[in-house]
Structure formats: C-alpha cells, structure tokens
Design an enzyme around this catalytic site. Structure first.
Site, PDB file in Angstrom:
ATOM      1  N   TYR A 149      -9.473   5.775   6.934  1.00  0.00           N
ATOM      2  CA  TYR A 149      -9.648   6.141   8.347  1.00  0.00           C
ATOM      3  C   TYR A 149     -10.679   7.266   8.400  1.00  0.00           C
ATOM      4  CZ  TYR A 149      -5.281   3.694   9.607  1.00  0.00           C
ATOM      5  OH  TYR A 149      -4.300   2.751   9.824  1.00  0.00           O
ATOM      6  N   LYS A 176       0.678  -0.199  14.983  1.00  0.00           N
ATOM      7  CA  LYS A 176       2.069  -0.302  15.433  1.00  0.00           C
ATOM      8  C   LYS A 176       2.379  -1.534  16.294  1.00  0.00           C
ATOM      9  CE  LYS A 176       3.707   3.348  13.552  1.00  0.00           C
ATOM     10  NZ  LYS A 176       3.826   2.909  12.183  1.00  0.00           N
ATOM     11  N   TYR A 216       3.940   6.684  10.118  1.00  0.00           N
ATOM     12  CA  TYR A 216       3.059   5.562   9.730  1.00  0.00           C
ATOM     13  C   TYR A 216       3.858   4.433   9.079  1.00  0.00           C
ATOM     14  CZ  TYR A 216      -1.191   3.210   8.181  1.00  0.00           C
ATOM     15  OH  TYR A 216      -2.199   2.287   8.005  1.00  0.00           O
ATOM     16  N   PRO A 247      -4.695   0.471  18.457  1.00  0.00           N
ATOM     17  CA  PRO A 247      -4.389  -0.037  17.116  1.00  0.00           C
ATOM     18  C   PRO A 247      -4.464   0.996  15.997  1.00  0.00           C
ATOM     19  CG  PRO A 247      -6.544  -0.824  17.865  1.00  0.00           C
ATOM     20  CD  PRO A 247      -5.926  -0.104  19.020  1.00  0.00           C
ATOM     21  N   HIS A 263       0.846  -1.195   0.000  1.00  0.00           N
ATOM     22  CA  HIS A 263       0.000   0.000   0.000  1.00  0.00           C
ATOM     23  C   HIS A 263       0.877   1.240   0.000  1.00  0.00           C
ATOM     24  CE1 HIS A 263      -4.156  -1.552   1.505  1.00  0.00           C
ATOM     25  NE2 HIS A 263      -3.652  -2.304   0.565  1.00  0.00           N
TER      26      HIS A 263
HETATM   27  C1  LIG Z   1      -7.701  -8.193  19.769  1.00  0.00           C
HETATM   28  C2  LIG Z   1      -6.425  -7.565  19.258  1.00  0.00           C
HETATM   29  C3  LIG Z   1      -6.425  -6.857  18.050  1.00  0.00           C
HETATM   30  C4  LIG Z   1      -5.261  -6.271  17.585  1.00  0.00           C
HETATM   31  N1  LIG Z   1      -5.294  -5.566  16.414  1.00  0.00           N
HETATM   32  C5  LIG Z   1      -4.158  -4.980  15.981  1.00  0.00           C
HETATM   33  C6  LIG Z   1      -4.139  -4.228  14.795  1.00  0.00           C
HETATM   34  O1  LIG Z   1      -5.145  -4.092  14.111  1.00  0.00           O
HETATM   35  N2  LIG Z   1      -2.970  -3.646  14.414  1.00  0.00           N
HETATM   36  C7  LIG Z   1      -1.808  -3.794  15.158  1.00  0.00           C
HETATM   37  O2  LIG Z   1      -0.752  -3.293  14.774  1.00  0.00           O
HETATM   38  N3  LIG Z   1      -1.813  -4.495  16.274  1.00  0.00           N
HETATM   39  C8  LIG Z   1      -2.947  -5.080  16.705  1.00  0.00           C
HETATM   40  N4  LIG Z   1      -2.927  -5.784  17.841  1.00  0.00           N
HETATM   41  C9  LIG Z   1      -1.674  -5.895  18.527  1.00  0.00           C
HETATM   42  C10 LIG Z   1      -0.810  -7.016  17.960  1.00  0.00           C
HETATM   43  O3  LIG Z   1      -1.620  -8.102  17.611  1.00  0.00           O
HETATM   44  C11 LIG Z   1       0.215  -7.356  19.003  1.00  0.00           C
HETATM   45  O4  LIG Z   1       1.019  -6.217  19.185  1.00  0.00           O
HETATM   46  C12 LIG Z   1       1.073  -8.572  18.683  1.00  0.00           C
HETATM   47  O5  LIG Z   1       0.305  -9.748  18.735  1.00  0.00           O
HETATM   48  C13 LIG Z   1       2.222  -8.660  19.675  1.00  0.00           C
HETATM   49  O6  LIG Z   1       2.868  -9.897  19.538  1.00  0.00           O
HETATM   50  P1  LIG Z   1       3.513 -10.604  20.808  1.00  0.00           P
HETATM   51  O7  LIG Z   1       4.138 -11.841  20.288  1.00  0.00           O
HETATM   52  O8  LIG Z   1       4.369  -9.642  21.538  1.00  0.00           O
HETATM   53  O9  LIG Z   1       2.293 -10.929  21.786  1.00  0.00           O
HETATM   54  P2  LIG Z   1       1.094 -11.967  21.574  1.00  0.00           P
HETATM   55  O10 LIG Z   1       0.672 -11.985  20.163  1.00  0.00           O
HETATM   56  O11 LIG Z   1       0.104 -11.639  22.630  1.00  0.00           O
HETATM   57  O12 LIG Z   1       1.753 -13.377  21.891  1.00  0.00           O
HETATM   58  C14 LIG Z   1       2.088 -13.768  23.192  1.00  0.00           C
HETATM   59  C15 LIG Z   1       2.107 -15.277  23.256  1.00  0.00           C
HETATM   60  O13 LIG Z   1       2.481 -15.669  24.571  1.00  0.00           O
HETATM   61  C16 LIG Z   1       1.609 -16.697  25.014  1.00  0.00           C
HETATM   62  N5  LIG Z   1       1.565 -16.664  26.474  1.00  0.00           N
HETATM   63  C17 LIG Z   1       0.889 -15.818  27.273  1.00  0.00           C
HETATM   64  N6  LIG Z   1       1.111 -16.113  28.555  1.00  0.00           N
HETATM   65  C18 LIG Z   1       1.946 -17.175  28.579  1.00  0.00           C
HETATM   66  C19 LIG Z   1       2.526 -17.936  29.614  1.00  0.00           C
HETATM   67  N7  LIG Z   1       2.274 -17.666  30.908  1.00  0.00           N
HETATM   68  N8  LIG Z   1       3.330 -18.948  29.275  1.00  0.00           N
HETATM   69  C20 LIG Z   1       3.595 -19.247  27.970  1.00  0.00           C
HETATM   70  N9  LIG Z   1       3.059 -18.562  26.946  1.00  0.00           N
HETATM   71  C21 LIG Z   1       2.257 -17.524  27.248  1.00  0.00           C
HETATM   72  C22 LIG Z   1       0.285 -16.370  24.360  1.00  0.00           C
HETATM   73  O14 LIG Z   1      -0.562 -17.506  24.274  1.00  0.00           O
HETATM   74  C23 LIG Z   1       0.741 -15.886  23.004  1.00  0.00           C
HETATM   75  O15 LIG Z   1       0.871 -16.932  22.065  1.00  0.00           O
HETATM   76  C24 LIG Z   1      -4.073  -6.379  18.329  1.00  0.00           C
HETATM   77  C25 LIG Z   1      -4.061  -7.083  19.529  1.00  0.00           C
HETATM   78  C26 LIG Z   1      -5.221  -7.667  20.010  1.00  0.00           C
HETATM   79  C27 LIG Z   1      -5.203  -8.407  21.328  1.00  0.00           C
END
Ligand SMILES: Cc1cc2nc3c(=O)[nH]c(=O)nc-3n(C[C@H](O)[C@H](O)[C@H](O)COP(=O)(O)OP(=O)(O)OC[C@H]3O[C@@H](n4cnc5c(N)ncnc54)[C@H](O)[C@@H]3O)c2cc1C
Length: 390
Positions: free
Chosen positions: A200, A296, A383, A292, A72
């Site tokens: 947006y 980011k 962005y 969101p 995009h």
């Molecule tokens: C509903 C939702 C919508 C979103 N929409 C957007 C969006 O549109 N745009 C955007 O940029 N970002 C969005 N985000 C944010 C983005 O998805 C996250 O920033 C991203 O998933 C971060 O990745 P992560 O691996 O740090 O955390 P997570 O994806 O949360 O992964 C963490 C992992 O750790 C595991 N875990 C948790 N606790 C434990 C434990 N005690 N022991 C072992 N494993 C554990 C979980 O099961 C998970 O698999 C959204 C987040 C959510 C919740």
C-alpha cells in the site's frame, strides 16, 4: 412457487447464504437478474479474512481455496521514501488469504449445481413485495413468463443497485454516505506480482496498491480523478504511473504486460439502517459499501449472511432471537469495518482539499504507526477482521 427463503441476487452474499441454508436443510431459491457467465466475469475483491475462510469451510466449499489461495502474514506500507511491514500474524496470530472473488463465486456456483439447489438466472423485472405481511413474495419474468415466488422471508442480497433496498418505504430507512473525491484505476494482468505481499503506497502523486490474485496474476491500482475516463489510459500510461508511485526498487522489478481488465471505481462509504424491514433482510452491498482500501466489502458480505443464516436456522428451530437481533448485530460489525476502511483511505490517499497540512498529518500518523506496536496491533486486528458478534 413456494419456498422458505427467497434470496434475491447470486453474488457472493446470495450464494453463500444459499450454501449455509442448504447445509441446515432450509429450502430456498435464488433469483438473479444476470446470466451465470456475467456473474462470473465480474472482477472484484480478492482478500479474504479468516472469518470468511471459516464460513466457506463451514459451507463445504473451502477445498480449492485452501489448495490455490495464497495465505498472507503481512503487508507493506510505503510512504515518504520509507517502507514498513505490518506483520499481521505476529501481531494477531491470524492471517488473510488472497483468493479472487471470481473464484469464491465459481466454487459456490459449482457446489450449488452439485447439490441441486435452484438458481433462477436471467430473471427480468424482479420485484419484491408483501414483506410487511406474513406472505412476502418475489415476482419476475423468465423466458417471457411471469413468475411469483412466495416465501417466509426475503433475503436482499442484490448489491448496491438492487431492487430490495429500493423497495423499502423512505420513512422506514436511514442512509449514511460519504463520497470520496477520487477513484481507483485498476488493472488486472497475467504477470507475476512485484511482491509476494500487498504493498500500500502513499505517494505525492496519489495512492497506489500492488496486489495480486495468484502467483501469475497481478492486480494493481492507482488513485485517479473522478472525471478521468478509462479509455484515456493506455496500458503503457498505467504502468508508467504505477512505477512513479512504487518504491524505486519495486518499480525496477515490475513486470508489465497487456491488461486483461481495466476499470475505474469510485470510492464510497455507505450504510443503511436498519438492515431488516419486516420479513425483508438486507445483506452485503445491498446494505452497505466500503471504499476498497481495507479489503472489507466481500468479507462484510460473508459476516452478514453468517448472522442471517443463523437467524433463519434458529427461527425454524423455534426461536426468533437471531432474526430479531440480525440488524443490530450485523450493523455493529459493519460500522467498525466502515470506520477502518474510512481511516485507512484517509491515511493513504491525496485529498486535494486538505493541502499541505493534510499531507503532513498523514505522514505524522504513518511515522507514529511504524514506531508503535500498539498502533500496528490496532491496524492489524482490524485488517484481519473482527469477530462476528455473538
Ligand atoms: C468494481 C468493484 C471492485 C471491488 N473491489 C473490491 C476489492 O478490491 N476488495 C473488496 O473487499 N471489495 C471489493 N469490492 C466489493 C465487493 O466486490 C462486494 O462487497 C461484494 O461483491 C458484495 O457481494 P454481494 O453479493 O453483496 O453483492 P454483489 O456482488 O453486487 O452481488 C449482487 C448480485 O445481485 C444481482 N442483482 C442486482 N440487482 C438485482 C435484481 N433487481 N434482481 C436480481 N438480482 C439482482 C447482481 O447481478 C449480482 O449478481 C468491489 C466492488 C466493485 C463493484
């Protein structure tokens, strides 16, 4: 079990860190509390900065993203009956790529399986300890058997509700938080997107975002109250509300269909300082949350683990500079992304408490933005993503 780096969490942060460490030949194990299907079933982010795309390429998992992702070059801002395109590519020379977080996760999981690295799924009672000593460890129960994984370092990639941040003594950690007085009601549907770029919208009924995951799968959001229940929103009610907030021509063109996912997400800004506690390092949502609006969250997770992987690689090559400066470097990028996400959220949503004056300030700022190349450049360079600190 013994390894060099124990990674807690197999979301995007943990899996990408694993792929970068694998490439560098650093031994590591990922411990995840959920099943692979559960991890793959979470519908979340979808817009990747160039920085994240480059990291996925570096990790050797970018092939499908380049084949199926949608580059995009800009997005539209709609407000007060007006529409203005922010031309990201003309303003910055960069673009973003629309490619679902689910697909990124699937690519990383497939790569991990292909190279034969260990991920322990369905781990119960995960706990971390000893990170203030030279012998940190992760304990968990798998199939009813207690396990202990000893490591040189622990990477806390376990998301906002994980165990790693919660295990740090309160006296060692500072948190900064802003909770917004609304949420996003989101619908995923297998219908073609109303526009080939994101829209947006700041409407007097509240914010809306028209986004997508592919040419046949759309992701739409409308701002909603925090006390609303997703069950109270039928698909028809959602489409009707979205049409009221879309520009008229788009509302007419909108293709609707049954939702395949519908959820309400609260909006929050949250940062933990520092991001290192002895031999425990936090990355991604374990350390910070952004609303969101600026897309980011996933991108920050990628830049954190790039810095963390670099720190571990340097450590095993004989220098501790990377791990010693991890927290400072990561936080300098995190806070800038927090600022941008907070600013964009503040510009586009209805804030009940700021009333008519607040709405006029938003319109004045949007009007200024649309008339100023300098202001649009500031928006565009944030962005598409700021560089990872050197
Ligand atoms: C509903 C939702 C919508 C979103 N929409 C957007 C969006 O549109 N745009 C955007 O940029 N970002 C969005 N985000 C944010 C983005 O998805 C996250 O920033 C991203 O998933 C971060 O990745 P992560 O691996 O740090 O955390 P997570 O994806 O949360 O992964 C963490 C992992 O750790 C595991 N875990 C948790 N606790 C434990 C434990 N005690 N022991 C072992 N494993 C554990 C979980 O099961 C998970 O698999 C959204 C987040 C959510 C919740």
């Amino acid at each position: 079990m013994r390894t060099q780096v124990a990674i807690v969490g197999a979301g995007p942060s943990g899996l990408l860190l694993g792929a970068l460490l694998h490439k560098a030949g650093i031994d590591h194990v990922i411990v995840e509390q959920r099943s692979p299907d559960y991890v793959l079933g979470r519908i979340r982010a979808g817009v990747l900065e160039q920085v994240a795309v480059d990291l996925l390429d570096e990790a050797g998992v970018g092939a499908r993203l380049h084949a199926e992702g949608l580059p995009h070059d800009g997005f539209d801002l709609c407000f007060d009956g007006r529409r203005h395109r922010i031309d990201l590519h003309a303003l910055t020379g960069k673009r973003v790529v629309v490619y679902g977080q689910t697909e990124v996760t699937r690519d990383l999981m497939d790569h991990r399986a292909a190279v034969g690295r260990t991920t322990v799924y369905d781990a119960d009672n995960v706990a971390v300890g000893g990170f203030d000593t030279a012998r940190p460890f992760v304990t968990f129960r798998q199939g009813g058997v207690e396990q202990r994984l000893e490591a040189d370092f622990i990477a806390g990639c376990d998301g906002f509700h994980g165990v790693c941040r919660a295990s740090v003594p309160g006296s060692a950690i500072q948190t900064f938080e802003k909770v917004y007085p609304f949420g996003w009601l989101g619908v995923l549907a297998d219908v073609p997107p109303v526009s080939h770029e994101l829209i947006y919208g700041n409407s007097d009924r509240g914010f809306m975002l028209a986004s997508m995951r592919s040419k046949t799968r759309s992701r739409y959001y409308v701002q909603c109250r925090l006390d609303e229940k997703v069950e109270a929103w039928s698909d028809d009610a959602f489409w009707d509300e979205l049409k009221r907030r879309l520009p008229a021509a788009d509302a007419e063109r909108l293709v609707t269909g049954p939702s395949i996912e519908k959820s309400i997400a609260p909006l929050r800004s949250f940062v933990t300082e520092p991001m290192r506690f002895g031999r425990l390092f936090l990355a991604g949502d374990a350390a910070h949350i952004v609303p969101p609006t600026g897309a980011k969250g996933l991108n920050l997770a990628a830049s954190d683990v790039a810095l963390l992987a670099r720190g571990f690689i340097e450590h095993y090559a004989g220098s501790n500079e990377g791990i010693d400066r991890y927290s400072e470097r990561a936080l300098s990028r995190v806070w800038k992304a927090e600022r941008f996400s907070w600013w964009f959220t503040s510009l586009m949503h209805q804030f009940p408490e700021t009333g008519g004056f607040g709405a006029k300030m938003q319109l004045a700022e949007l009007d200024y933005l649309c008339g100023s190349v300098a202001a649009q450049t500031v928006m565009a360079e944030n962005y598409v993503g700021l560089p990872i600190p050197g």
